[in-house]
Design a protein around this motif. Sequence first.
Motif, PDB file in Angstrom:
ATOM      1  N   UNK A 167     -11.953  -6.579   1.527  1.00  0.00           N
ATOM      2  CA  UNK A 167     -10.611  -7.083   1.217  1.00  0.00           C
ATOM      3  C   UNK A 167     -10.008  -6.260   0.074  1.00  0.00           C
ATOM      4  N   UNK A 168     -10.827  -5.917  -0.916  1.00  0.00           N
ATOM      5  CA  UNK A 168     -10.351  -5.066  -2.010  1.00  0.00           C
ATOM      6  C   UNK A 168      -9.882  -3.712  -1.526  1.00  0.00           C
ATOM      7  N   UNK A 169     -10.646  -3.118  -0.604  1.00  0.00           N
ATOM      8  CA  UNK A 169     -10.253  -1.825  -0.035  1.00  0.00           C
ATOM      9  C   UNK A 169      -8.946  -1.940   0.746  1.00  0.00           C
ATOM     10  N   UNK A 170      -8.811  -3.013   1.520  1.00  0.00           N
ATOM     11  CA  UNK A 170      -7.597  -3.229   2.307  1.00  0.00           C
ATOM     12  C   UNK A 170      -6.373  -3.389   1.398  1.00  0.00           C
ATOM     13  N   UNK A 171      -6.507  -4.178   0.337  1.00  0.00           N
ATOM     14  CA  UNK A 171      -5.401  -4.372  -0.607  1.00  0.00           C
ATOM     15  C   UNK A 171      -5.036  -3.044  -1.279  1.00  0.00           C
ATOM     16  N   UNK A 172      -6.036  -2.236  -1.587  1.00  0.00           N
ATOM     17  CA  UNK A 172      -5.785  -0.943  -2.220  1.00  0.00           C
ATOM     18  C   UNK A 172      -4.947  -0.038  -1.310  1.00  0.00           C
ATOM     19  N   UNK A 173      -5.261  -0.040  -0.009  1.00  0.00           N
ATOM     20  CA  UNK A 173      -4.469   0.765   0.925  1.00  0.00           C
ATOM     21  C   UNK A 173      -3.044   0.246   1.040  1.00  0.00           C
ATOM     22  N   UNK A 174      -2.865  -1.081   0.975  1.00  0.00           N
ATOM     23  CA  UNK A 174      -1.508  -1.640   0.992  1.00  0.00           C
ATOM     24  C   UNK A 174      -0.722  -1.194  -0.239  1.00  0.00           C
ATOM     25  N   UNK A 175      -1.399  -1.133  -1.389  1.00  0.00           N
ATOM     26  CA  UNK A 175      -0.735  -0.654  -2.613  1.00  0.00           C
ATOM     27  C   UNK A 175      -0.352   0.817  -2.473  1.00  0.00           C
ATOM     28  N   UNK A 176      -1.219   1.584  -1.809  1.00  0.00           N
ATOM     29  CA  UNK A 176      -0.904   2.992  -1.538  1.00  0.00           C
ATOM     30  C   UNK A 176       0.388   3.094  -0.726  1.00  0.00           C
ATOM     31  N   UNK A 177       0.472   2.280   0.334  1.00  0.00           N
ATOM     32  CA  UNK A 177       1.665   2.302   1.186  1.00  0.00           C
ATOM     33  C   UNK A 177       2.902   1.839   0.430  1.00  0.00           C
ATOM     34  N   UNK A 208      -4.079   1.119  -7.443  1.00  0.00           N
ATOM     35  CA  UNK A 208      -4.788   1.045  -6.166  1.00  0.00           C
ATOM     36  C   UNK A 208      -6.197   1.609  -6.268  1.00  0.00           C
ATOM     37  N   UNK A 209      -6.350   2.764  -6.909  1.00  0.00           N
ATOM     38  CA  UNK A 209      -7.672   3.395  -7.029  1.00  0.00           C
ATOM     39  C   UNK A 209      -8.589   2.584  -7.961  1.00  0.00           C
ATOM     40  N   UNK A 210      -7.994   2.000  -9.012  1.00  0.00           N
ATOM     41  CA  UNK A 210      -8.779   1.156  -9.923  1.00  0.00           C
ATOM     42  C   UNK A 210      -9.292  -0.072  -9.184  1.00  0.00           C
ATOM     43  N   UNK A 211      -8.405  -0.721  -8.435  1.00  0.00           N
ATOM     44  CA  UNK A 211      -8.769  -1.931  -7.700  1.00  0.00           C
ATOM     45  C   UNK A 211      -9.819  -1.628  -6.646  1.00  0.00           C
ATOM     46  N   UNK A 263      -5.606  -0.107   8.562  1.00  0.00           N
ATOM     47  CA  UNK A 263      -5.913  -0.823   9.798  1.00  0.00           C
ATOM     48  C   UNK A 263      -7.417  -0.865  10.059  1.00  0.00           C
ATOM     49  N   UNK A 264      -8.089   0.251   9.841  1.00  0.00           N
ATOM     50  CA  UNK A 264      -9.544   0.300  10.038  1.00  0.00           C
ATOM     51  C   UNK A 264     -10.241  -0.642   9.062  1.00  0.00           C
ATOM     52  N   UNK A 265      -9.751  -0.675   7.830  1.00  0.00           N
ATOM     53  CA  UNK A 265     -10.324  -1.568   6.830  1.00  0.00           C
ATOM     54  C   UNK A 265     -10.138  -3.032   7.235  1.00  0.00           C
ATOM     55  N   UNK A 266      -8.972  -3.360   7.795  1.00  0.00           N
ATOM     56  CA  UNK A 266      -8.707  -4.729   8.256  1.00  0.00           C
ATOM     57  C   UNK A 266      -9.644  -5.112   9.399  1.00  0.00           C
ATOM     58  N   UNK A 267      -9.865  -4.174  10.308  1.00  0.00           N
ATOM     59  CA  UNK A 267     -10.793  -4.416  11.415  1.00  0.00           C
ATOM     60  C   UNK A 267     -12.202  -4.691  10.883  1.00  0.00           C
ATOM     61  N   UNK A 268     -12.602  -3.933   9.858  1.00  0.00           N
ATOM     62  CA  UNK A 268     -13.945  -4.111   9.284  1.00  0.00           C
ATOM     63  C   UNK A 268     -14.127  -5.502   8.703  1.00  0.00           C
ATOM     64  N   UNK A 269     -13.072  -6.057   8.099  1.00  0.00           N
ATOM     65  CA  UNK A 269     -13.149  -7.411   7.541  1.00  0.00           C
ATOM     66  C   UNK A 269     -13.497  -8.413   8.638  1.00  0.00           C
TER      67      UNK A 269
END
Length: 447
Positions: A82-92, A125-128, A193-199
Amino acid sequence: MKGFSFLNQAIFPILLVNFIGILGYSIVIPILIFIVTDLGGNGFVYGVLGAMYPFFQLIGAPILGKLSDKIGRKKVLIISQVGTFVAWLLFLLAFIIPETIIWNTDSKYTGSYIMTLPLLLLFVARIFDGFTGGNVSVANAYLSDISTDKDRDKNFGIMGASTSLGFVLGPAIAGVLASTFLEEKLPIILAALISLIAIFVIILKLPESNPCVVDTGRLKFTSFRRFFQVEHKDCYNDRDSSDDGTSNSLFKILKLDSLPLLYSVYFFTFLAFSLFYAGLPIYALTILKWSAVELGIFLAYSSLVMILVQGPLLSYLSGKISNIACVAIGSILLSISFYFLSFSDLVIMYCANTLLSIGNGLMWPNFLSLLSKTGTPQMQGAIQGYGNSMGSFASIFGLILGGVLFDKIQTLIFVIGAGIFLFIFLIVVINHYRNKEAIIDLQSKMN
């Protein structure tokens, strides 16, 4: 299909988690510098941003590792993903918000750059992602839980192959997708998207592996309290009836046999490879005069060789050659390969790359297998987490040092890496023979 039988086993979700973690890390490598400069940054900002992930992983990995010993691997893997997914959303989000200038600097130490709001968001994003980025160490602890002595080496070899596959596909996908009309946004969208699938894969397909934590069943997003509910089985054994996973401090962990040595190997391996990854792009650009495509082919070739070594070769060698022997052989091959990297000849470079890939493919999965055999199952999360921190600390130090050293000594930086792996070879072999002599002396006294 016997070669793909692991797809139907419990190991597959863990392979997926590991693959996604590496894919997410590697997919941003070739495009991050362009994103940073487009948003107002420079090389200095790029270097600091790159260090944010390992720095905060240094803090977060032991916390998540010990937490997985208490509440279970599955729940911590969900937190991490979930942390990785949120980080990618912050990137976007950084691509959408206005480029408001926060401050600008022009000095001889940092160069000229503009810190904009989107660029600051990349740091967040990278910190999170770094702080919640204990998924690899927890995945290793999970793999240790579900592996037996018979298939442990094979499983960690397959895990290593999934890592290499992530490094092959990540930069390639980024290069292709970044050339579309969406540019750098598309690779980030795919990573999210890949991160969301992994969750969802973890939630629906991954059973709890920690033998002292009862799986509380299918988790619902509305049941936050039950997510952290913990039921403990009575997990006592003759080896250590006091290990309940609640006091796995670093000082306690370091008292385990061979662990200081293993952590030293962890640190120095990451240090040597950080020097390699810091120096190679500059080497390729300034001395070899390679293009980004040529460098990508060089790295992709390395990963492909490692897939072959960590998959079929390690499966064949499992049970035939000891972990210590593979670590020793791999480290000496790495030492030789790093030395030959200092020669700017294309044929020699690719020979060195081949030796590097074989050496790394032999050494690292077997090293992780050794690490997974240390301590009790209730300590594996902490052991892997602290090990991950050793690697993160070495990465921070090595990446910063590597860039500075290459300006001063250029290709001699690879000779330093060769010396580090030679040192690893010596301490591993010397420790092995000392332990062997101690066992022989003990047996002679008993007789």
